[in-house]
Design a protein around this motif. Structure first.
Motif, PDB file in Angstrom:
ATOM      1  N   LEU A 188     -71.933 -15.815 -23.278  1.00 24.60           N
ATOM      2  CA  LEU A 188     -72.373 -17.111 -22.589  1.00 24.60           C
ATOM      3  C   LEU A 188     -73.807 -17.237 -22.120  1.00 24.60           C
ATOM      4  O   LEU A 188     -74.354 -18.856 -21.760  1.00 24.60           O
ATOM      5  N   PRO A 189     -74.659 -16.437 -22.644  1.00 25.81           N
ATOM      6  CA  PRO A 189     -76.293 -17.197 -22.778  1.00 25.81           C
ATOM      7  C   PRO A 189     -76.269 -18.332 -24.222  1.00 25.81           C
ATOM      8  O   PRO A 189     -77.204 -18.931 -23.535  1.00 25.81           O
ATOM      9  N   LEU A 190     -75.536 -18.418 -24.244  1.00 24.07           N
ATOM     10  CA  LEU A 190     -75.320 -19.598 -25.322  1.00 24.07           C
ATOM     11  C   LEU A 190     -74.771 -20.891 -24.071  1.00 24.07           C
ATOM     12  O   LEU A 190     -75.505 -21.759 -24.573  1.00 24.07           O
ATOM     13  N   LEU A 191     -74.150 -20.780 -22.928  1.00 32.19           N
ATOM     14  CA  LEU A 191     -74.121 -22.106 -22.393  1.00 32.19           C
ATOM     15  C   LEU A 191     -74.982 -22.515 -21.478  1.00 32.19           C
ATOM     16  O   LEU A 191     -75.359 -23.272 -20.700  1.00 32.19           O
ATOM     17  N   ASP A 192     -76.068 -21.767 -21.781  1.00 29.26           N
ATOM     18  CA  ASP A 192     -77.745 -21.733 -21.008  1.00 29.26           C
ATOM     19  C   ASP A 192     -77.852 -23.767 -20.568  1.00 29.26           C
ATOM     20  O   ASP A 192     -78.443 -23.187 -22.225  1.00 29.26           O
ATOM     21  N   GLY A 193     -77.854 -23.965 -19.604  1.00 27.52           N
ATOM     22  CA  GLY A 193     -78.408 -25.155 -20.476  1.00 27.52           C
ATOM     23  C   GLY A 193     -77.571 -26.230 -20.230  1.00 27.52           C
ATOM     24  O   GLY A 193     -77.500 -27.550 -20.682  1.00 27.52           O
ATOM     25  N   LEU A 194     -76.282 -26.059 -20.674  1.00 31.49           N
ATOM     26  CA  LEU A 194     -75.288 -26.888 -21.544  1.00 31.49           C
ATOM     27  C   LEU A 194     -74.642 -27.645 -20.015  1.00 31.49           C
ATOM     28  O   LEU A 194     -74.404 -27.162 -18.949  1.00 31.49           O
ATOM     29  N   PRO A 195     -73.987 -29.073 -20.219  1.00 32.83           N
ATOM     30  CA  PRO A 195     -73.054 -29.493 -19.258  1.00 32.83           C
ATOM     31  C   PRO A 195     -72.458 -28.549 -19.106  1.00 32.83           C
ATOM     32  O   PRO A 195     -71.876 -27.921 -19.419  1.00 32.83           O
ATOM     33  N   THR A 196     -71.999 -28.809 -17.362  1.00 32.17           N
ATOM     34  CA  THR A 196     -70.063 -27.848 -17.160  1.00 32.17           C
ATOM     35  C   THR A 196     -69.875 -28.221 -16.152  1.00 32.17           C
ATOM     36  O   THR A 196     -69.929 -29.293 -15.454  1.00 32.17           O
ATOM     37  N   ALA A 197     -68.687 -27.574 -15.685  1.00 33.99           N
ATOM     38  CA  ALA A 197     -67.580 -28.305 -15.033  1.00 33.99           C
ATOM     39  C   ALA A 197     -66.915 -27.274 -13.951  1.00 33.99           C
ATOM     40  O   ALA A 197     -67.389 -26.016 -14.414  1.00 33.99           O
ATOM     41  N   PRO A 198     -66.502 -26.705 -12.514  1.00 36.97           N
ATOM     42  CA  PRO A 198     -65.556 -26.270 -12.539  1.00 36.97           C
ATOM     43  C   PRO A 198     -64.462 -25.269 -13.290  1.00 36.97           C
ATOM     44  O   PRO A 198     -63.735 -25.887 -14.193  1.00 36.97           O
ATOM     45  N   PRO A 199     -64.386 -24.130 -13.785  1.00 38.48           N
ATOM     46  CA  PRO A 199     -63.935 -23.431 -14.552  1.00 38.48           C
ATOM     47  C   PRO A 199     -62.242 -23.705 -13.441  1.00 38.48           C
ATOM     48  O   PRO A 199     -61.832 -24.026 -12.677  1.00 38.48           O
ATOM     49  N   PRO A 200     -61.362 -23.624 -14.934  1.00 39.01           N
ATOM     50  CA  PRO A 200     -60.060 -23.550 -14.654  1.00 39.01           C
ATOM     51  C   PRO A 200     -59.325 -23.039 -14.300  1.00 39.01           C
ATOM     52  O   PRO A 200     -59.688 -22.220 -14.174  1.00 39.01           O
ATOM     53  N   PRO A 201     -58.556 -23.057 -13.067  1.00 36.86           N
ATOM     54  CA  PRO A 201     -57.757 -21.923 -12.164  1.00 36.86           C
ATOM     55  C   PRO A 201     -56.883 -20.549 -12.804  1.00 36.86           C
ATOM     56  O   PRO A 201     -57.718 -19.756 -12.294  1.00 36.86           O
ATOM     57  N   TRP A 202     -56.880 -21.317 -13.761  1.00 39.68           N
ATOM     58  CA  TRP A 202     -56.072 -20.629 -15.122  1.00 39.68           C
ATOM     59  C   TRP A 202     -56.928 -19.494 -15.632  1.00 39.68           C
ATOM     60  O   TRP A 202     -56.406 -18.089 -15.910  1.00 39.68           O
ATOM     61  N   ALA A 203     -58.134 -19.429 -15.426  1.00 39.91           N
ATOM     62  CA  ALA A 203     -59.251 -18.594 -15.987  1.00 39.91           C
ATOM     63  C   ALA A 203     -60.360 -18.709 -15.175  1.00 39.91           C
ATOM     64  O   ALA A 203     -61.741 -18.704 -15.211  1.00 39.91           O
ATOM     65  N   ALA A 204     -60.335 -18.921 -13.696  1.00 41.14           N
ATOM     66  CA  ALA A 204     -61.372 -19.289 -12.652  1.00 41.14           C
ATOM     67  C   ALA A 204     -62.642 -18.215 -13.234  1.00 41.14           C
ATOM     68  O   ALA A 204     -63.769 -18.405 -12.874  1.00 41.14           O
ATOM     69  N   ASP A 205     -61.940 -16.482 -12.773  1.00 39.59           N
ATOM     70  CA  ASP A 205     -63.097 -15.800 -12.647  1.00 39.59           C
ATOM     71  C   ASP A 205     -63.603 -15.019 -14.411  1.00 39.59           C
ATOM     72  O   ASP A 205     -63.834 -13.948 -14.046  1.00 39.59           O
ATOM     73  N   HIS A 206     -63.601 -15.569 -14.953  1.00 40.28           N
ATOM     74  CA  HIS A 206     -63.355 -15.365 -16.519  1.00 40.28           C
ATOM     75  C   HIS A 206     -64.130 -15.896 -16.999  1.00 40.28           C
ATOM     76  O   HIS A 206     -64.422 -16.787 -17.500  1.00 40.28           O
ATOM     77  N   PRO A 207     -65.166 -15.239 -18.311  1.00 35.81           N
ATOM     78  CA  PRO A 207     -65.980 -15.502 -19.347  1.00 35.81           C
ATOM     79  C   PRO A 207     -65.137 -17.004 -20.407  1.00 35.81           C
ATOM     80  O   PRO A 207     -65.881 -18.150 -20.223  1.00 35.81           O
TER      81      PRO A 207
END
Length: 335
Positions: free
Chosen positions: A202-221
């Motif tokens: 997850l630290p690799l994703l710092d600063g990348l665009p993002t969107a709401p996570p999908p419901p099937w994995a909302a609380d998971h990396p």
């Protein structure tokens, strides 16, 4: 490794990697495999490489679902994409997991004897294919589902990019360090019994665009990684005119992101565009629906429309088309 093992771009070789690319290479090398062409093909676009690796690692390598079950799902996804490179890779993974008879049966076209593995393989192979409705999920909702879905959706993404970027006929070999490699730089699989902590990418994703996570994995990396890959790949639409981006999105949506045979189905949609807009839309649509059909001439024609288009742009356009297709596959199998 010769750059001719990757089409359309010049990959960043491991000894020349810096920054995010070097970080991804280091993690892949420790946790998954040596750095072969299927890893290096995305190296001109570090953000896409990081987001793709994050989704692959968090879903397929980390977590609680047995590695064998996720390997079978990835193999089914490779079959759905008809990508021999990945089919051979995951048959080799099955053998390295101590299941040579399972690999031989699947290679012959026989169903696995184990009913659960057979259901997982059939489900994965039924997804993202034209004229075929995906089978129902063979597992319940929950953390297990996130690992299976993340594994499959990453496979659909990376296999479409690989079908466009790896030369026909290339296979990864046995992935076993004791065997003779089929080419210089062929990947070697790392130990399959590693216990990996979820979230390490997850630290690799710092600063990348993002969107709401999908419901099937909302609380998971896995959800965080999927959202980052979706949002990052979507930036590739900016390489097209608004009209060409609209046509690309409409055609891929019409076919629900399902892989199509080569044919003349693209001629009519492209005819609605100005001549100088068609080349980019063609590459993006084919990346989503028929990546095996992308030729050197297609990519060269698109890059000739703007001298600023680079290897970085090429990876982004292919990823945009591929991930646009994946979002429709995701919707169909999770609704």
């Amino acid at each position: 490794m010769s750059s001719t093992l990757v089409r359309h771009i010049t990959p960043v070789l491991p000894h020349r990697a810096r920054g995010m690319v070097a970080e991804v290479y280091a993690q892949v090398n420790v946790e998954f495999s040596s750095i072969g062409p299927a890893v290096m093909m995305m190296s001109p676009s570090p953000e896409l490489m990081a987001a793709g690796w994050s989704l692959m690692r968090e879903s397929q390598l980390a977590g609680d679902v047995p590695a064998l079950e996720k390997a079978v799902v990835a193999l089914g996804g490779a079959q759905a994409n008809d990508l021999d490179y990945d089919i051979q890779a995951f048959l080799s993974v099955l053998r390295l997991l101590g299941e040579p008879h399972l690999a031989e049966a699947i290679e012959r076209g026989d169903p696995p004897a184990d009913a659960r593995l057979a259901a997982l393989l059939d489900w994965a192979a039924s997804t993202g294919v034209a004229a075929r409705e995906p089978l129902r999920l063979p597992f319940p909702a929950g953390p297990e589902a996130a690992e299976f879905l993340g594994t499959l959706l990453f496979t659909h993404f990376v296999d479409r990019v690989a079908a466009a970027m790896l030369p026909a006929g290339l296979t990864p070999g046995t992935l076993d360090p004791d065997d003779e490699p089929p080419f210089d730089g062929a990947p070697v699989l790392r130990p399959l019994d590693q216990v990996l902590r979820p979230g390490a990418t997850l630290p690799l994703l710092d600063g990348l665009p993002t969107a709401p996570p999908p419901p099937w994995a909302a609380d998971h990396p896995i959800g965080t990684a999927y959202a980052a890959l979706t949002a990052t790949a979507a930036q590739g639409a900016g390489l097209l005119t608004p009209e060409a981006a609209d046509v690309t999105a409409e055609v891929i949506a019409e076919h629900r992101g399902r892989r199509l045979p080569v044919g003349d189905w693209l001629d009519q949609p492209l005819a609605a565009l100005a001549p100088d807009e068609r080349a980019g839309a063609r590459v993006a649509i084919l990346a989503g629906l028929a990546p095996h059909a992308i030729t050197d001439k297609h990519v060269t024609a698109w890059r000739a429309t703007d001298r600023r288009f680079s290897d970085h742009c090429t990876v982004y356009l292919l990823a945009y088309g591929a991930m646009t297709a994946v979002t429709h596959i995701e919707s169909d199998i999770t609704t």
